[in-house]
Design a protein around this motif. Sequence first.
Motif, short mmCIF file in Angstrom:
data_model
loop_
_atom_site.label_atom_id
_atom_site.label_comp_id
_atom_site.label_asym_id
_atom_site.label_seq_id
_atom_site.Cartn_x
_atom_site.Cartn_y
_atom_site.Cartn_z
N GLN A 98 31.34 25.20 40.51
CA GLN A 98 31.79 25.07 41.90
C GLN A 98 33.00 24.13 42.07
O GLN A 98 33.09 23.41 43.06
CB GLN A 98 30.63 24.58 42.78
N CYS A 99 33.92 24.17 41.11
CA CYS A 99 35.07 23.27 41.22
C CYS A 99 36.10 23.75 42.23
O CYS A 99 36.89 22.98 42.75
CB CYS A 99 35.72 23.09 39.85
N GLY A 100 36.16 25.07 42.46
CA GLY A 100 37.08 25.62 43.46
C GLY A 100 38.46 25.98 42.93
O GLY A 100 39.29 26.49 43.68
N ALA A 101 38.73 25.73 41.66
CA ALA A 101 40.07 26.01 41.11
C ALA A 101 40.46 27.48 41.27
O ALA A 101 41.62 27.80 41.55
CB ALA A 101 40.13 25.61 39.64
N CYS A 102 39.51 28.37 41.13
CA CYS A 102 39.80 29.81 41.21
C CYS A 102 40.25 30.23 42.60
O CYS A 102 41.00 31.19 42.75
CB CYS A 102 38.58 30.60 40.78
N CYS A 109 42.01 34.71 38.15
CA CYS A 109 40.99 33.65 38.14
C CYS A 109 40.53 33.31 36.72
O CYS A 109 39.98 32.24 36.50
CB CYS A 109 39.79 34.06 38.98
N VAL A 110 40.75 34.23 35.79
CA VAL A 110 40.20 34.02 34.45
C VAL A 110 40.80 32.79 33.76
O VAL A 110 40.06 31.88 33.37
CB VAL A 110 40.36 35.29 33.59
N PRO A 111 42.13 32.70 33.65
CA PRO A 111 42.68 31.48 33.02
C PRO A 111 42.56 30.25 33.91
O PRO A 111 42.62 29.12 33.43
CB PRO A 111 44.15 31.84 32.77
N ALA A 112 42.38 30.46 35.22
CA ALA A 112 42.30 29.31 36.14
C ALA A 112 40.95 28.61 36.07
O ALA A 112 40.83 27.47 36.50
CB ALA A 112 42.55 29.78 37.58
N ALA A 168 42.28 28.91 44.55
CA ALA A 168 43.71 28.67 44.77
C ALA A 168 44.57 29.81 44.25
O ALA A 168 45.69 29.99 44.70
CB ALA A 168 44.13 27.36 44.10
N VAL A 169 44.05 30.58 43.31
CA VAL A 169 44.86 31.65 42.72
C VAL A 169 44.43 33.05 43.16
O VAL A 169 45.17 34.00 42.97
CB VAL A 169 44.85 31.58 41.17
N CYS A 170 43.26 33.17 43.72
CA CYS A 170 42.74 34.51 44.07
C CYS A 170 43.55 35.09 45.23
O CYS A 170 43.55 34.55 46.33
CB CYS A 170 41.27 34.41 44.43
N PRO A 171 44.26 36.22 45.00
CA PRO A 171 45.15 36.75 46.04
C PRO A 171 44.44 37.52 47.15
O PRO A 171 45.04 37.82 48.17
CB PRO A 171 46.08 37.67 45.26
N THR A 172 43.20 37.87 46.97
CA THR A 172 42.51 38.73 47.94
C THR A 172 41.44 38.00 48.75
O THR A 172 40.86 38.60 49.65
CB THR A 172 41.82 39.90 47.22
N ARG A 185 35.41 29.04 32.15
CA ARG A 185 35.40 30.43 31.66
C ARG A 185 34.23 31.22 32.28
O ARG A 185 33.56 32.00 31.60
CB ARG A 185 35.30 30.48 30.13
N ALA A 186 34.04 30.98 33.57
CA ALA A 186 32.92 31.63 34.25
C ALA A 186 33.26 33.04 34.74
O ALA A 186 32.36 33.85 34.97
CB ALA A 186 32.47 30.79 35.45
N MET A 187 34.57 33.32 34.90
CA MET A 187 34.95 34.65 35.41
C MET A 187 35.14 35.60 34.23
O MET A 187 35.97 35.37 33.35
CB MET A 187 36.25 34.56 36.23
#
Length: 141
Positions: free
Chosen positions: A87-91, A122-125, A93-97, A129-131
């Motif tokens: 639940q860090c939230g980093a993903c 989201c994968v490299p973000a 910021a990059v998710c376009p949808t 490596r949860a995605m």
Amino acid sequence: MYKKMLSLRFPKRIVDEPVAVNLVKKFDLSFNILKAVIYPRKEGFMVLELSGHRKNFQRGVRYLKSIGIVVESIGQDIKRDEKKCFQCGACTAVCPTGALRIRRPEMEVVFDKERCSACEWCVPACPARAMEVNFNKNILD
Ligand code: SF4
Ligand code: SF4
């Protein structure tokens, strides 16, 4: 209404073609571009959601292929490993949808698979490596 997520690979000779506009004007299709990486004088890559009547859709795809674009359908087989996600939230910021977003006031990172375009950003973000992305690409006939 027929709707599909497509990836398009452009050869460098046609990166300046108004391809998306032609899909609208010539084939009465609607599109939503989710990712576009097009470098002048180099190859281009685009992920878009294309929708319209099925026959127009097929004609539009034939047009894309006739001008040298490699067209593939994208299966939306994206998963989040809930055990790995912290639940860090980093993903988000990059998710376009908006498929990955923070729900307030709980501040919980939710994953809405229905909104996911399989863009893989989201994968490299994700530091955990949860995605997990399983592309199910098929070249359209
Ligand atoms: S692959 Fe990841 S970044 Fe891309 S739309 Fe889906 S959840 Fe968002
Ligand atoms: S970046 Fe990874 S660990 Fe962080 S919230 Fe998103 S999926 Fe979870």
